[in-house]
Write an enzyme that holds these catalytic residues in place. Sequence first.
Site, PDB file in Angstrom:
ATOM      1  N   HIS A 119     -18.931  82.058  16.941  1.00  0.00           N
ATOM      2  CA  HIS A 119     -18.953  80.635  16.607  1.00  0.00           C
ATOM      3  C   HIS A 119     -19.290  80.507  15.126  1.00  0.00           C
ATOM      4  O   HIS A 119     -19.983  81.351  14.550  1.00  0.00           O
ATOM      5  CB  HIS A 119     -20.025  79.966  17.470  1.00  0.00           C
ATOM      6  CG  HIS A 119     -20.068  78.468  17.404  1.00  0.00           C
ATOM      7  ND1 HIS A 119     -20.622  77.791  16.334  1.00  0.00           N
ATOM      8  CD2 HIS A 119     -19.663  77.521  18.284  1.00  0.00           C
ATOM      9  CE1 HIS A 119     -20.551  76.491  16.561  1.00  0.00           C
ATOM     10  NE2 HIS A 119     -19.964  76.294  17.738  1.00  0.00           N
ATOM     11  N   ASP A 196     -26.849  85.365  19.692  1.00  0.00           N
ATOM     12  CA  ASP A 196     -26.484  83.961  19.899  1.00  0.00           C
ATOM     13  C   ASP A 196     -26.427  83.708  21.402  1.00  0.00           C
ATOM     14  O   ASP A 196     -25.492  84.132  22.063  1.00  0.00           O
ATOM     15  CB  ASP A 196     -25.130  83.682  19.247  1.00  0.00           C
ATOM     16  CG  ASP A 196     -24.654  82.245  19.468  1.00  0.00           C
ATOM     17  OD1 ASP A 196     -25.344  81.476  20.170  1.00  0.00           O
ATOM     18  OD2 ASP A 196     -23.578  81.910  18.943  1.00  0.00           O
ATOM     19  N   GLN A 199     -24.451  79.838  24.616  1.00  0.00           N
ATOM     20  CA  GLN A 199     -23.734  79.748  25.891  1.00  0.00           C
ATOM     21  C   GLN A 199     -24.395  80.619  26.956  1.00  0.00           C
ATOM     22  O   GLN A 199     -24.514  80.224  28.113  1.00  0.00           O
ATOM     23  CB  GLN A 199     -22.268  80.174  25.713  1.00  0.00           C
ATOM     24  CG  GLN A 199     -21.457  79.316  24.762  1.00  0.00           C
ATOM     25  CD  GLN A 199     -21.307  77.881  25.217  1.00  0.00           C
ATOM     26  OE1 GLN A 199     -21.345  77.590  26.410  1.00  0.00           O
ATOM     27  NE2 GLN A 199     -21.118  76.984  24.271  1.00  0.00           N
ATOM     28  N   LYS A 222     -27.279  72.109  25.258  1.00  0.00           N
ATOM     29  CA  LYS A 222     -26.373  72.800  26.171  1.00  0.00           C
ATOM     30  C   LYS A 222     -27.103  73.251  27.440  1.00  0.00           C
ATOM     31  O   LYS A 222     -26.460  73.606  28.435  1.00  0.00           O
ATOM     32  CB  LYS A 222     -25.748  74.023  25.484  1.00  0.00           C
ATOM     33  CG  LYS A 222     -24.914  73.691  24.247  1.00  0.00           C
ATOM     34  CD  LYS A 222     -24.329  74.948  23.644  1.00  0.00           C
ATOM     35  CE  LYS A 222     -23.698  74.687  22.286  1.00  0.00           C
ATOM     36  NZ  LYS A 222     -22.508  73.818  22.367  1.00  0.00           N
ATOM     37  N   CYS A 358     -14.903  75.599  17.001  1.00  0.00           N
ATOM     38  CA  CYS A 358     -15.790  76.178  15.977  1.00  0.00           C
ATOM     39  C   CYS A 358     -15.700  77.697  15.944  1.00  0.00           C
ATOM     40  O   CYS A 358     -16.699  78.388  15.688  1.00  0.00           O
ATOM     41  CB  CYS A 358     -17.238  75.735  16.202  1.00  0.00           C
ATOM     42  SG  CYS A 358     -17.485  73.960  16.059  1.00  0.00           S
TER      43      CYS A 358
END
Length: 400
Positions: A119, A196, A199, A222, A358
Amino acid sequence: MLPSPWRPDFPALSVMEAAGLTYLDSAATAQKPQSVIDALTGYYTAGTANVHRAGHAVGERVTEAFEATRGTVARWMGAADPAEIVFTRNATEAFNLVAYGLEHRFSAGDEIVISALEHHANLLPWQQLAARSGLTLRVLPLHESGHVDLEQAATVIGDRTRLLAVSQLSNVLGTWQPVQDLIALARQQGALTVIDGAQGAVHQRPDVHALGCDFYVFSGHKLYAPEGVGVLYGRTEALAYLRHWQYGGEMVRHAEYHRADFNPAPLGFEAGTPAIGAVLGLGAAIDYLFRLDPAGVRAHEAALLETLLRGLRTREDVQVLGSPDAALACFTVADVHATDLAYALSEQGIAVRAGRHCATPLYQHLGASGAIRVSLALYNDTEDLDRFFRALDKALNLLK
């Protein structure tokens, strides 16, 4: 029919359903359970105050709740100490904090390694750091399935590697990445690691101790929490490497006209008034997740993904990108622009995301100008997917 037992916990869904809307864009931002809404309402109606600095009862109550949330997040992530949890505005700010905070540890010619599917939030801070400091940014290649190629990774991650920054779960391909193997390769070279989890944290509770990473990042919005709060986990020793990057109230221990002393982590990286209500909402969201059956949630999301992929793959001219492992899928349709298709779906009440999500370099790598992303959450059910496929068929009949 696969109903979601958690759907009634999210009041917005009944409002949207009454308006003929179906929400399939949770990878962008998730709906909020009633308990999170109640936490926000309770905070604002019981009386607001600033944290850590008010010498009165309201301020003490709010500070206790704020710091209790730090402890809740630490327990949920498997962190060794609540002081390893830094609150930020979002995941993007957390990555920038680490990039600026570590800049002094790099020398010209050092290497930062990312993957081909990152991303922008986990690409641009490192790209710009490399440009400022004369570093080399190296990119881990992917298999056709959308997973990082570990054999190639072993050749890319070398003795000049100083930092590895990779996504746990791709927001485009829906693929779980072999982050533990990648972390092991980086540790062999003495490199720091940034994961990261924007998600990944949604679909699998992170265990930073088991991962062995130095830093782990995710966004609250999220994860069924309010907007305006993100989390940076940093191993105690790794946080000590960071230089301060924002200056002002709260992060300062003592100030004079010509010098100042600063607090260590976490307060040293939380300059100014934080998003107190959002932080308390994050605590409520994680409390909600603590009450769920993780195996039941994973099984429900897996069944939804299977239904989604089966439906997409049986339709002519539809191509799914990669081999999704988790509850999202991106797809293209021959001779149909993704934006046009998203508009045609929106006209029928279906909320999906169109574009490059993104992750522009990844789309260039895939040779695609954009795609439609359908992303699912624990509150979705097969009736949502039935409505989506009916709308998709109508849209394709119109556009093709």
